[in-house]
Design a protein around this motif. Structure first.
Motif, PDB file in Angstrom:
ATOM      1  N   PRO A 164       0.846  -1.203   0.000  1.00  0.00           N
ATOM      2  CA  PRO A 164       0.000   0.000   0.000  1.00  0.00           C
ATOM      3  C   PRO A 164       0.878   1.249   0.000  1.00  0.00           C
ATOM      4  O   PRO A 164       1.879   1.316   0.731  1.00  0.00           O
ATOM      5  CB  PRO A 164      -0.795  -0.123   1.300  1.00  0.00           C
ATOM      6  N   ALA A 165       0.498   2.244  -0.791  1.00  0.00           N
ATOM      7  CA  ALA A 165       1.299   3.468  -0.875  1.00  0.00           C
ATOM      8  C   ALA A 165       0.421   4.617  -1.342  1.00  0.00           C
ATOM      9  O   ALA A 165      -0.703   4.423  -1.821  1.00  0.00           O
ATOM     10  CB  ALA A 165       2.475   3.268  -1.828  1.00  0.00           C
ATOM     11  N   ILE A 166       0.953   5.811  -1.209  1.00  0.00           N
ATOM     12  CA  ILE A 166       0.302   7.008  -1.745  1.00  0.00           C
ATOM     13  C   ILE A 166       1.119   7.457  -2.951  1.00  0.00           C
ATOM     14  O   ILE A 166       2.351   7.452  -2.921  1.00  0.00           O
ATOM     15  CB  ILE A 166       0.202   8.129  -0.685  1.00  0.00           C
ATOM     16  N   TYR A 167       0.432   7.811  -4.028  1.00  0.00           N
ATOM     17  CA  TYR A 167       1.090   8.210  -5.267  1.00  0.00           C
ATOM     18  C   TYR A 167       0.687   9.632  -5.649  1.00  0.00           C
ATOM     19  O   TYR A 167      -0.412  10.094  -5.312  1.00  0.00           O
ATOM     20  CB  TYR A 167       0.730   7.246  -6.398  1.00  0.00           C
ATOM     21  N   ARG A 168       1.582  10.283  -6.351  1.00  0.00           N
ATOM     22  CA  ARG A 168       1.277  11.584  -6.965  1.00  0.00           C
ATOM     23  C   ARG A 168       0.902  11.273  -8.405  1.00  0.00           C
ATOM     24  O   ARG A 168       1.763  10.882  -9.211  1.00  0.00           O
ATOM     25  CB  ARG A 168       2.498  12.492  -6.898  1.00  0.00           C
ATOM     26  N   ILE A 169      -0.378  11.419  -8.726  1.00  0.00           N
ATOM     27  CA  ILE A 169      -0.830  11.028 -10.059  1.00  0.00           C
ATOM     28  C   ILE A 169      -1.233  12.256 -10.877  1.00  0.00           C
ATOM     29  O   ILE A 169      -1.644  13.285 -10.343  1.00  0.00           O
ATOM     30  CB  ILE A 169      -2.001  10.024  -9.982  1.00  0.00           C
TER      31      ILE A 169
END
Length: 789
Positions: A468-473
């Motif tokens: 699980p991670a947070i992305y800059r999309i």
């Protein structure tokens, strides 16, 4: 009578002529018929019945209902951004808003479908206000003592048109105080008002910086931290213990340095660069380990998430973390030990990352460098090279590596936009003294390249390990915006080679190279930039379109961005190799909410920066009212042409102030005098006289001045009617302007207009989503440095 009419029409399914309806209701007497007909007209205005072309009347069939966020206009109408939809915003006429305020979540009924061929949006009426978006207000208090209220508040928010009355139960400010109000009541009719209690006296007229503080407070951006947060910060020691160093890779013997702006105090990133020989390089990006000090679930962590980002405005910074942390133990100051997280990459001559490691570390920076000093070193300045001898070789290698990484990004299709930024310099009283254009040298671009490489590598590591991670999309641009861009280019004789429906980075990049140096370069660059979607944070990795990157996150600025802090926390939890299922489950659950909060707070920060820049620009320009300037047209709409001066200040030449008639061509984005051929188009030079600079609103007004800069072109009649840019007809009188403007606002203008021929659309594609059976899922209730990408 109203109920009687409606009940009868409900039972009678066939349309009826008014005289037939009158007989059925036994209202044939002249006075009864007149009253009934008057009521029919009211019902029609309320969209409850409709008159057919035959003159007959029937109950109006209700349209589909959707939910979204209401955006108010100061003239009484508004728009609703519909949930889960790419449709243009729905127009809500004046009188049909149910007195919703800006930011309210509403349910609307669609009363008229949009038409993609003509560029008009759907029209609707507000049926229910689901959740109030305005819960607090900021404004200047005036004492009145009337009808149980102690005074009124004047807000700088022109979208709030209802009077704001202050109840006695709260604080009692004095006239001229800037106050914060908790809203307790909302308008319920046309003559309604807003009520509330004063909960905070922010300051008084004339206080230093009160104008900026008003904007920040109105957006709930607060500077002060709670006592609980500060207690936690005070308990953090400035010394690093041996226990804290355990398990960390030691980079203290490496030549590591920071490169930042001269006025930066929170130094959260440092680099080391080595030439390994055989065309290979080592790049180390070392980032302050803020997550070591900001522990999950603590008061400090909760406050950081609430803020989610530092806010940078003209005369101050509102930090995400207390200064003791951001400028102290977390700042990578020179010649002191600092805890970091490091991404060390081996990179080949084509910019490919062959190997990497992401570790917890400790560093000691050699120098605190500024962009100016490094740019001097790159230029070969002897004094700068002599001043910083320990990093001279490293800087040379860093420049080579930057060029390799930049070339790699361009090969894969990354888009680059030429934007000009400026800084407003203020004195100790907050009064603007000058506006200075910012320039980006090799040093700035070099740090950007290195931060991008680290961000991509960390994101790739998350994806590879399926954690699980947070992305800059950054999602692909909307088809409608790209079609407008393609249409404009085609009209200029510059055909786009590619599929607008499935646009590729490389196609856009190739096209912009082709137009470079042409008269259309500026307008096409601007249009392409505006066609891009806004980057945001997400738990789902869909890549970054602008960077042409498959994997991207934010790792490099944990002092000022919460997503970066979260990424550090994830690395800390994942670094051992095996990750427990309960840890995965926890982050699966919390990351979506953090992503949404971070995106929302980022938009708030951008809005605050924009508003402060507007008022400070206007304040600075006020001293030049009456003077003449040369500028460049930066935007064209039906109501005027925007002009940007050399110092980047932008103002408007309003068409209503032009003496002759100008036609607006929304396909070519031009305003042209139909008799002389004078044309206003983006990128064209123009001379203007400054006629107004209103600090309160940030509005700057220009008057066109005839000069040798003017551009004239042959007037060519359009294949379709052009929209009038100013009101040359005497039939459009001043008293009708508001209603005319409201109607014209259903036309979303160039950014939403498709500009295609009817044959370009399939029949099914013309139907808006609410005619295709799509449901609304909305619920009731409840500067651009390289490092920032």
């Amino acid at each position: 009578m109203r109920e009687k009419i409606v009940d009868f029409l409900k039972k009678n399914h066939k349309p009826l002529a008014p005289d037939v309806l009158a007989r059925r209701l036994e209202m044939s007497a002249p006075e009864d018929y007149k009253a009934m007909y008057s009521e029919l007209l009211k019902l029609e205005n309320e969209k409850k019945i409709q008159f057919l072309k035959s003159g007959e009347v029937r109950l109006r069939k209700e349209g589909p209902r959707v939910e979204g966020v209401f955006r108010a206009n100061s003239r009484g109408f508004g728009f609703v951004t519909i949930d889960d939809s790419d449709e243009p915003d729905a127009f809500i006429p004046n009188g049909k808003t149910r007195w919703a305020l800006d930011g309210d979540r509403v349910q609307i009924e669609i009363t008229r479908n949009g038409n993609p061929l003509s560029g008009t949006s759907a029209e609707g009426i507000v049926k229910h206000i689901l959740e109030r978006g305005t819960k607090t207000l900021v404004g200047t208090f005036t004492e009145t003592m009337d009808d149980g209220y102690i005074g009124t508040i004047a807000s700088r928010n022109r979208k709030l048109t209802a009077p704001i009355l202050v109840q006695a139960e709260g604080l009692h400010p004095k006239t001229g105080d800037l106050v914060k109000l908790d809203v307790t009541g909302y308008p319920q009719n046309k003559e309604g008002f807003i009520t509330g209690l004063v909960t905070k006296i922010i300051g008084s007229e004339g206080d230093t910086g009160i104008d900026v503080l008003e904007i920040l407070e109105s957006m709930d951006i607060r500077s002060e931290f709670s006592a609980e947060v500060m207690t936690q910060v005070d308990n953090i020691t400035e010394e690093i213990t041996e226990a804290e160093l355990a398990g960390r890779e030691d980079f203290r013997n490496e030549v590591i340095y920071t490169i930042d702006g001269a006025d930066s105090k929170d130094l959260d990133d440092a680099i080391h660069v080595k030439d390994l020989g055989s065309g290979l390089y080592e790049l180390g990006v070392h980032i302050a380990d803020v997550s070591h000090y900001v522990t999950e679930g603590s008061a400090l962590d909760e406050e950081a998430l609430e803020r989610a980002t530092s806010v940078y405005v003209t005369d101050r910074v509102v930090p995400m973390l207390p200064v003791k942390l951001s400028n102290g133990i977390c700042s990578l100051n020179p010649q002191v030990d600092r805890l970091t997280q490091s991404c060390v990459m081996k990179i080949d001559g084509q910019g490919q990352i062959l190997d990497y490691r992401i570790v917890q570390s400790v560093i000691k920076t050699t120098y605190r460098m500024t962009y100016d000093d490094v740019n001097l070193m790159i230029a070969g300045d002897a004094e700068a090279l002599e001043k910083f001898p320990k990093i001279a070789d490293s800087v040379k290698t860093a420049v080579k590596l930057h060029e390799i990484l930049e070339a790699m990004r361009l090969r894969r299709g990354a888009l680059e936009f030429e934007t000009t930024e400026s800084k407003i310099v203020v004195d100790s009283a907050g009064v603007p003294q000058k506006i200075v254009k910012r320039t980006r040298g090799i040093a700035e671009k070099m740090i950007e390249s290195f931060m991008l490489a680290a961000n991509e590598t960390v994101a790739f590591n998350f994806m590879k390990r399926e954690l699980p991670a947070i992305y800059r999309i950054h999602e692909e641009p909307k088809v409608e915006k790209i079609r407008l861009f393609v249409d404009f280019a085609a009209a200029a004789g510059l055909p786009f080679q590619g599929d607008a429906a499935k646009v590729k980075n490389a196609d856009l990049q190739s096209f912009m190279r082709r137009v470079k140096g042409t008269p259309y370069e500026a307008v096409l660059d601007m249009m392409l930039l505006r066609s891009m979607q806004q980057a945001r944070y997400s738990e789902n990795n869909v890549g970054h379109f602008g960077l042409a990157a498959e994997n991207y996150t934010h790792f490099t600025s944990p002092i000022r961005r919460y997503p970066d802090l979260l990424v550090h926390r994830l690395i800390d939890n994942y670094i051992s190799g095996h990750v427990a299922e309960d840890v995965k489950t926890h982050f699966h659950e919390v990351i979506p909410g953090i992503a949404q909060q971070s995106s929302s707070r980022e938009r708030r920060a951008i809005d605050a920066e924009r508003e402060v820049t507007k008022i400070k620009s206007a304040e600075y320009m006020a001293q030049f009212v009456g003077e003449t300037f040369d500028g460049v047209i930066s935007g064209v709409t039906g109501f005027g042409a925007f002009v940007q001066l050399e110092n980047t200040v932008e103002g408007l030449i309003a068409t209503r102030e032009l003496k002759e008639r100008f036609n607006f061509n929304d396909r070519n984005l031009t305003l042209q005098n139909e008799s002389t051929g004078l044309i206003f188009k983006i990128g064209a030079p123009v001379r203007v006289k400054l006629t107004g600079a209103d600090k309160a609103t940030g509005q700057i007004d220009f008057q066109w001045v005839k000069s040798d800069l003017d551009v004239y072109e042959k007037v060519v009649k359009s294949e379709r009617p052009e929209r009038r840019g100013n009101r040359g007809s005497s039939s459009l009188r001043a008293e009708n302007r508001a209603s005319k403007d409201a109607k014209a606002s259903r036309k979303h203008g160039p950014e939403e207009h498709h500009g295609h021929k009817p044959g370009d659309y399939k029949k099914n594609d013309q139907r808006p989503f609410y005619k295709k059976g799509k449901k609304s899922f909305g619920k009731a209730g409840g500067k651009s440095q390289g490092k920032k990408r």
